[in-house]
Design an enzyme around this catalytic site. Sequence first.
Site, PDB file in Angstrom:
ATOM      1  N   SER A 149       0.862  -1.194   0.000  1.00 21.52           N
ATOM      2  CA  SER A 149       0.000   0.000   0.000  1.00 21.52           C
ATOM      3  C   SER A 149       0.887   1.229   0.000  1.00 21.52           C
ATOM      4  CB  SER A 149      -0.857  -0.002   1.272  1.00 21.52           C
ATOM      5  OG  SER A 149      -1.520   1.226   1.432  1.00 21.52           O
ATOM      6  N   TYR A 162      -1.728  -0.605  10.665  1.00 25.50           N
ATOM      7  CA  TYR A 162      -1.793  -0.894   9.218  1.00 25.50           C
ATOM      8  C   TYR A 162      -0.452  -0.506   8.582  1.00 25.50           C
ATOM      9  CZ  TYR A 162      -3.723  -1.069   4.455  1.00 25.50           C
ATOM     10  OH  TYR A 162      -3.969  -1.378   3.138  1.00 25.50           O
TER      11      TYR A 162
HETATM   12  P1  NDP Z   1     -11.423  -6.066   0.168  1.00 23.97           P
HETATM   13  O1  NDP Z   1     -11.881  -5.907   1.572  1.00 23.97           O
HETATM   14  O2  NDP Z   1     -12.397  -5.830  -0.929  1.00 23.97           O
HETATM   15  O3  NDP Z   1     -10.758  -7.490  -0.040  1.00 23.97           O
HETATM   16  C1  NDP Z   1      -9.999  -8.133   0.957  1.00 23.97           C
HETATM   17  C2  NDP Z   1      -9.902  -9.595   0.608  1.00 23.97           C
HETATM   18  O4  NDP Z   1      -9.101 -10.268   1.599  1.00 23.97           O
HETATM   19  C3  NDP Z   1     -11.241 -10.299   0.564  1.00 23.97           C
HETATM   20  O5  NDP Z   1     -11.323 -11.094  -0.588  1.00 23.97           O
HETATM   21  C4  NDP Z   1     -11.235 -11.172   1.807  1.00 23.97           C
HETATM   22  O6  NDP Z   1     -11.979 -12.363   1.567  1.00 23.97           O
HETATM   23  C5  NDP Z   1      -9.748 -11.462   1.936  1.00 23.97           C
HETATM   24  N1  NDP Z   1      -9.404 -11.898   3.288  1.00 23.97           N
HETATM   25  C6  NDP Z   1      -9.509 -11.192   4.421  1.00 23.97           C
HETATM   26  N2  NDP Z   1      -9.177 -11.946   5.474  1.00 23.97           N
HETATM   27  C7  NDP Z   1      -8.846 -13.173   4.990  1.00 23.97           C
HETATM   28  C8  NDP Z   1      -8.437 -14.386   5.585  1.00 23.97           C
HETATM   29  N3  NDP Z   1      -8.272 -14.488   6.906  1.00 23.97           N
HETATM   30  N4  NDP Z   1      -8.182 -15.464   4.798  1.00 23.97           N
HETATM   31  C9  NDP Z   1      -8.358 -15.352   3.454  1.00 23.97           C
HETATM   32  N5  NDP Z   1      -8.742 -14.216   2.823  1.00 23.97           N
HETATM   33  C10 NDP Z   1      -8.988 -13.145   3.599  1.00 23.97           C
HETATM   34  O7  NDP Z   1     -10.195  -5.043   0.027  1.00 23.97           O
HETATM   35  P2  NDP Z   1      -9.145  -4.727  -1.154  1.00 23.97           P
HETATM   36  O8  NDP Z   1      -9.440  -5.460  -2.379  1.00 23.97           O
HETATM   37  O9  NDP Z   1      -9.002  -3.269  -1.192  1.00 23.97           O
HETATM   38  O10 NDP Z   1      -7.810  -5.292  -0.474  1.00 23.97           O
HETATM   39  C11 NDP Z   1      -6.864  -6.105  -1.112  1.00 23.97           C
HETATM   40  C12 NDP Z   1      -5.468  -5.665  -0.698  1.00 23.97           C
HETATM   41  O11 NDP Z   1      -5.197  -4.366  -1.196  1.00 23.97           O
HETATM   42  C13 NDP Z   1      -5.239  -5.603   0.806  1.00 23.97           C
HETATM   43  O12 NDP Z   1      -3.988  -6.182   1.122  1.00 23.97           O
HETATM   44  C14 NDP Z   1      -5.210  -4.112   1.089  1.00 23.97           C
HETATM   45  O13 NDP Z   1      -4.441  -3.800   2.221  1.00 23.97           O
HETATM   46  C15 NDP Z   1      -4.585  -3.599  -0.190  1.00 23.97           C
HETATM   47  N6  NDP Z   1      -4.799  -2.178  -0.465  1.00 23.97           N
HETATM   48  C16 NDP Z   1      -6.070  -1.693  -0.697  1.00 23.97           C
HETATM   49  C17 NDP Z   1      -6.256  -0.336  -0.921  1.00 23.97           C
HETATM   50  C18 NDP Z   1      -7.612   0.256  -1.107  1.00 23.97           C
HETATM   51  O14 NDP Z   1      -7.733   1.482  -1.120  1.00 23.97           O
HETATM   52  N7  NDP Z   1      -8.674  -0.534  -1.278  1.00 23.97           N
HETATM   53  C19 NDP Z   1      -5.125   0.596  -0.973  1.00 23.97           C
HETATM   54  C20 NDP Z   1      -3.854  -0.029  -0.744  1.00 23.97           C
HETATM   55  C21 NDP Z   1      -3.712  -1.351  -0.506  1.00 23.97           C
HETATM   56  P3  NDP Z   1     -12.927 -13.121   2.630  1.00 23.97           P
HETATM   57  O15 NDP Z   1     -13.518 -12.093   3.526  1.00 23.97           O
HETATM   58  O16 NDP Z   1     -13.933 -13.805   1.747  1.00 23.97           O
HETATM   59  O17 NDP Z   1     -12.022 -14.092   3.321  1.00 23.97           O
END
Ligand code: NDP
Length: 254
Positions: A149, A162
């Site tokens: 990020s 974070y």
């Molecule tokens: P979302 O919340 O849309 O997606 C997060 C994903 O992580 C979901 O598919 C969730 O699936 C999965 N997840 C969470 N916990 C677990 C677990 N214990 N085991 C398996 N899967 C898990 O957010 P984003 O798409 O935005 O996030 C994706 C990445 O991008 C993250 O690492 C975030 O830090 C990073 N990021 C996002 C930004 C933004 O502005 N959105 C900016 C910078 C970085 P489920 O709940 O079904 O398990």
Amino acid sequence: MATNLTGTVALVTGASSGIGAATARELAEHGASVALVARRKDRLDELAVEIQKAGGSALVVEADITDRTQAEAAVQQTVEHFGRLDTLVNNAGLMLLGPVVGADVEEWERMLAVNVQGLLYTTRAALPHLLRAAEEGPRRVADIVNISSIAGRVAWNGYGVYNLTKFGVNGFTESLRQEVTQRHVRVGVLEPGGVDTELGSHNKAEVRDAMINPFYETTEVLRPEDIADGVAYMVTRPRHASVGELWIMPTDQA
Ligand code: NDP
């Protein structure tokens, strides 16, 4: 679309929403078979059908990557099903914001478990397969992309833990890059700015109101596809070129 990921296998964690779902779609369009890993199986099932209808190949793997056994089993299941693993996208993540003073320790633990431990578990389990893929082809190179990020580059008040996880991901990524790059496993970070996903929705209402909604209401944020495009760029470079870091921001995010 016929491109150079044909015949390769990619595992994407957090494929049930946001950046992970878009990345799985994008890699499948580039010809990779994709393993979709997350906890919400219904979402993964829908995505797998969509990818298969478009002519791609997808495997649903329901797993909580904070549980080492499940993270290892997810990698194993992928290799048993598709026969190999060429690309790992460590995307699953959680962002729970707020002050350190009086913080909810359980929120810290959940973030550390997904953003750090989960990433370590899947990486360790995947590495022997990635090293083998880099030796045996078809491309004779393999990839790990860690979704970090801008919070892995810059610290802000209220983002402390974070920030800790994403700065940590950046340091770990560069160390591992140095360890395995000469064996042709490329390891890099992709650092997005604000993206329109569910990430902020897991925060308490007062945090969303004070720290998240005002930003999203005043910024033309990125779409998950913008980040998926970046991942595809990183993993489709020629074998001799490794992208160690890619930083993608909304144009109007200062
Ligand atoms: P979302 O919340 O849309 O997606 C997060 C994903 O992580 C979901 O598919 C969730 O699936 C999965 N997840 C969470 N916990 C677990 C677990 N214990 N085991 C398996 N899967 C898990 O957010 P984003 O798409 O935005 O996030 C994706 C990445 O991008 C993250 O690492 C975030 O830090 C990073 N990021 C996002 C930004 C933004 O502005 N959105 C900016 C910078 C970085 P489920 O709940 O079904 O398990």
